[in-house]
Design a protein around this motif. Structure first.
Motif, PDB file in Angstrom:
ATOM      1  N   PHE A   1       1.009  -1.094   0.057  1.00 12.20           N
ATOM      2  CA  PHE A   1      -0.134   0.070   0.161  1.00 12.20           C
ATOM      3  C   PHE A   1       0.920   1.292  -0.052  1.00 12.20           C
ATOM      4  O   PHE A   1       0.480   2.284  -0.781  1.00 12.20           O
ATOM      5  CB  PHE A   1      -0.918   0.129   1.199  1.00 12.20           C
ATOM      6  CG  PHE A   1      -1.559   1.371   1.235  1.00 12.20           C
ATOM      7  CD1 PHE A   1      -2.679   1.711   0.455  1.00 12.20           C
ATOM      8  CD2 PHE A   1      -1.205   2.119   2.463  1.00 12.20           C
ATOM      9  CE1 PHE A   1      -3.212   2.826   0.874  1.00 12.20           C
ATOM     10  CE2 PHE A   1      -1.829   3.524   2.934  1.00 12.20           C
ATOM     11  CZ  PHE A   1      -2.670   3.661   1.953  1.00 12.20           C
ATOM     12  N   GLY A   2       1.952   1.155   0.897  1.00 10.73           N
ATOM     13  CA  GLY A   2       2.658   2.363   0.854  1.00 10.73           C
ATOM     14  C   GLY A   2       3.486   2.976  -0.320  1.00 10.73           C
ATOM     15  O   GLY A   2       3.560   3.990  -0.557  1.00 10.73           O
ATOM     16  N   ASN A   3       3.557   1.933  -1.317  1.00 10.97           N
ATOM     17  CA  ASN A   3       4.106   2.471  -2.734  1.00 10.97           C
ATOM     18  C   ASN A   3       2.928   3.295  -3.466  1.00 10.97           C
ATOM     19  O   ASN A   3       3.457   3.939  -4.513  1.00 10.97           O
ATOM     20  CB  ASN A   3       4.319   1.209  -3.457  1.00 10.97           C
ATOM     21  CG  ASN A   3       5.527   0.198  -2.749  1.00 10.97           C
ATOM     22  OD1 ASN A   3       5.930   0.713  -2.136  1.00 10.97           O
ATOM     23  ND2 ASN A   3       5.128  -1.211  -2.925  1.00 10.97           N
ATOM     24  N   HIS A   4       1.706   3.309  -2.960  1.00  8.87           N
ATOM     25  CA  HIS A   4       0.901   4.063  -3.826  1.00  8.87           C
ATOM     26  C   HIS A   4       0.702   5.539  -3.339  1.00  8.87           C
ATOM     27  O   HIS A   4      -0.172   6.280  -3.731  1.00  8.87           O
ATOM     28  CB  HIS A   4      -0.514   3.439  -3.897  1.00  8.87           C
ATOM     29  CG  HIS A   4      -0.370   1.960  -4.491  1.00  8.87           C
ATOM     30  ND1 HIS A   4      -0.543   2.067  -5.845  1.00  8.87           N
ATOM     31  CD2 HIS A   4      -0.206   0.822  -4.264  1.00  8.87           C
ATOM     32  CE1 HIS A   4      -0.617   0.588  -6.399  1.00  8.87           C
ATOM     33  NE2 HIS A   4      -0.284   0.096  -5.412  1.00  8.87           N
ATOM     34  N   LEU A   5       0.980   5.739  -2.157  1.00  5.97           N
ATOM     35  CA  LEU A   5       0.949   7.227  -1.477  1.00  5.97           C
ATOM     36  C   LEU A   5       1.131   8.253  -1.999  1.00  5.97           C
ATOM     37  O   LEU A   5       0.286   9.418  -2.168  1.00  5.97           O
ATOM     38  CB  LEU A   5       1.504   7.216   0.042  1.00  5.97           C
ATOM     39  CG  LEU A   5       0.936   6.200   0.852  1.00  5.97           C
ATOM     40  CD1 LEU A   5       1.459   6.139   2.390  1.00  5.97           C
ATOM     41  CD2 LEU A   5      -0.528   6.711   1.352  1.00  5.97           C
ATOM     42  N   SER A   6       2.307   8.422  -3.026  1.00  2.83           N
ATOM     43  CA  SER A   6       2.456   9.508  -3.621  1.00  2.83           C
ATOM     44  C   SER A   6       1.562   9.750  -4.704  1.00  2.83           C
ATOM     45  O   SER A   6       1.165  10.765  -4.871  1.00  2.83           O
ATOM     46  CB  SER A   6       3.877   9.214  -4.329  1.00  2.83           C
ATOM     47  OG  SER A   6       4.339  10.405  -5.143  1.00  2.83           O
ATOM     48  N   ALA A   7       1.208   8.636  -5.535  1.00  2.00           N
ATOM     49  CA  ALA A   7       0.218   8.867  -6.361  1.00  2.00           C
ATOM     50  C   ALA A   7      -1.082   9.298  -5.915  1.00  2.00           C
ATOM     51  O   ALA A   7      -1.972   9.862  -6.606  1.00  2.00           O
ATOM     52  CB  ALA A   7       0.075   7.567  -7.416  1.00  2.00           C
ATOM     53  N   ILE A   8      -1.468   8.668  -4.740  1.00  2.00           N
ATOM     54  CA  ILE A   8      -2.973   9.032  -4.063  1.00  2.00           C
ATOM     55  C   ILE A   8      -2.817  10.480  -3.762  1.00  2.00           C
ATOM     56  O   ILE A   8      -3.915  10.976  -3.799  1.00  2.00           O
ATOM     57  CB  ILE A   8      -3.025   8.282  -2.888  1.00  2.00           C
ATOM     58  CG1 ILE A   8      -3.339   6.570  -3.230  1.00  2.00           C
ATOM     59  CG2 ILE A   8      -4.119   8.737  -1.989  1.00  2.00           C
ATOM     60  CD1 ILE A   8      -3.359   5.652  -2.111  1.00  2.00           C
ATOM     61  N   MET A   9      -1.759  11.083  -3.356  1.00  2.00           N
ATOM     62  CA  MET A   9      -1.830  12.249  -3.009  1.00  2.00           C
ATOM     63  C   MET A   9      -1.892  13.209  -4.077  1.00  2.00           C
ATOM     64  O   MET A   9      -2.379  14.289  -4.012  1.00  2.00           O
ATOM     65  CB  MET A   9      -0.483  12.797  -1.961  1.00  2.00           C
ATOM     66  CG  MET A   9      -0.412  11.776  -0.691  1.00  2.00           C
ATOM     67  SD  MET A   9      -2.142  12.256   0.314  1.00  2.00           S
ATOM     68  CE  MET A   9      -1.857  10.565   1.334  1.00  2.00           C
ATOM     69  N   ALA A  10      -1.196  12.823  -5.158  1.00  4.25           N
ATOM     70  CA  ALA A  10      -1.439  13.800  -6.417  1.00  4.25           C
ATOM     71  C   ALA A  10      -2.688  13.259  -7.183  1.00  4.25           C
ATOM     72  O   ALA A  10      -3.138  14.521  -7.626  1.00  4.25           O
ATOM     73  CB  ALA A  10      -0.412  12.778  -7.436  1.00  4.25           C
ATOM     74  N   PHE A  11      -3.327  12.408  -6.845  1.00  2.00           N
ATOM     75  CA  PHE A  11      -4.896  12.295  -7.246  1.00  2.00           C
ATOM     76  C   PHE A  11      -5.537  13.160  -6.509  1.00  2.00           C
ATOM     77  O   PHE A  11      -6.459  13.991  -7.122  1.00  2.00           O
ATOM     78  CB  PHE A  11      -5.154  10.880  -7.058  1.00  2.00           C
ATOM     79  CG  PHE A  11      -6.633  10.560  -7.411  1.00  2.00           C
ATOM     80  CD1 PHE A  11      -7.138  10.545  -8.654  1.00  2.00           C
ATOM     81  CD2 PHE A  11      -7.535  10.581  -6.265  1.00  2.00           C
ATOM     82  CE1 PHE A  11      -8.572  10.114  -8.817  1.00  2.00           C
ATOM     83  CE2 PHE A  11      -8.795  10.338  -6.536  1.00  2.00           C
ATOM     84  CZ  PHE A  11      -9.368  10.037  -7.900  1.00  2.00           C
ATOM     85  N   PHE A  12      -5.444  13.382  -5.017  1.00  2.00           N
ATOM     86  CA  PHE A  12      -6.140  14.179  -4.315  1.00  2.00           C
ATOM     87  C   PHE A  12      -5.891  15.798  -4.742  1.00  2.00           C
ATOM     88  O   PHE A  12      -6.900  16.523  -4.908  1.00  2.00           O
ATOM     89  CB  PHE A  12      -6.045  13.906  -2.973  1.00  2.00           C
ATOM     90  CG  PHE A  12      -6.784  12.864  -2.051  1.00  2.00           C
ATOM     91  CD1 PHE A  12      -7.983  12.414  -2.680  1.00  2.00           C
ATOM     92  CD2 PHE A  12      -6.004  12.257  -1.298  1.00  2.00           C
ATOM     93  CE1 PHE A  12      -8.560  11.453  -2.107  1.00  2.00           C
ATOM     94  CE2 PHE A  12      -6.655  11.285  -0.661  1.00  2.00           C
ATOM     95  CZ  PHE A  12      -7.655  10.788  -0.931  1.00  2.00           C
ATOM     96  N   GLN A  13      -4.689  15.998  -5.075  1.00  2.00           N
ATOM     97  CA  GLN A  13      -4.321  17.448  -5.308  1.00  2.00           C
ATOM     98  C   GLN A  13      -5.151  17.846  -6.547  1.00  2.00           C
ATOM     99  O   GLN A  13      -5.685  18.937  -6.578  1.00  2.00           O
ATOM    100  CB  GLN A  13      -2.678  17.616  -5.418  1.00  2.00           C
ATOM    101  CG  GLN A  13      -2.354  18.848  -5.851  1.00  2.00           C
ATOM    102  CD  GLN A  13      -2.609  19.924  -4.621  1.00  2.00           C
ATOM    103  OE1 GLN A  13      -2.070  19.940  -3.468  1.00  2.00           O
ATOM    104  NE2 GLN A  13      -3.483  21.023  -4.685  1.00  2.00           N
TER     105      GLN A  13
END
Length: 200
Positions: free
Chosen positions: A183-195
């Motif tokens: 899961f941790g590998n996706h956090l950067s992409a998740i935050m970019a999605f939210f931004q």
């Protein structure tokens, strides 16, 4: 430019310090992203009330922020409920789409993962979840909703979530488990999605 304010909603028997919540907390702290992971009551009506009050107060107080939701398992069910009510961006991780039906098997004594304390999971709690389940499929598009599932989920059938959210952004990983390995590998992409969703 507005910034995301991320609320992580934990799953059944878990808390705001579960592994995915903590990984997200650590990432957000390192990148100066506002983050909250409330430890919710096991009673659905109380959990939902807490989330509603939290979201409403944050929306009133934080004009420069956009509330964004992340939910895992039962927390995914709660997250979609809140996202539909308040029109919020969300990321769902191995979510329970039919929480009432899937949690019938937990009736009786359940265990809180934080301190291994027992609590009672009742028919009335299942009924609450069944009463708020939306009519699927949901019209949540890929700019506002990201569904992340692993086919090796041993508790939930990932295909139910895919069918319920046909227009969402889909990440379907082979293997894995209900905890969502890596899961941790996706956090950067998740935050970019939210931004991106925040400033759309």
């Amino acid at each position: 430019m507005r910034k995301p304010l991320v609320i992580f909603i934990h799953g059944f028997g878990s808390n705001g310090f579960g592994s995915k919540a903590q990984a997200t907390r650590d990432y957000c702290h390192a990148h100066d992203i506002r983050f909250i992971a409330p430890s919710l009551s096991h009673i659905p009506a109380l959990a939902l009330q807490t989330l509603e009050e939290l979201i409403e107060q944050l929306q009133l107080a934080a004009n420069s922020y956009q509330v964004c939701l992340m939910g895992s398992s039962l927390g995914g069910f709660y997250a979609q409920t809140m996202a539909l009510k308040y029109r919020l961006p969300l990321v769902l991780i191995n979510p329970s789409m039919h929480a009432g039906a899937s949690l019938k098997r937990a009736l009786g004594t359940a265990i809180n993962y934080f301190d291994e304390s027992p609590y009672e999971w009742r028919e009335s709690y299942v009924a609450t979840l069944q009463a708020i389940e939306p009519s699927y499929p949901l019209d949540l598009d890929n700019s506002r909703c990201w569904l992340m599932v692993q086919t090796g989920d041993e508790l939930l059938d990932y295909r139910e979530a895919v069918a319920a959210l046909p227009n969402a952004k889909h990440t379907i990983e082979q293997g894995g488990d209900h905890g969502f390995q890596g899961f941790g590998n996706h956090l950067s992409a998740i935050m970019a999605f939210f931004q991106a969703a925040t400033n759309r």
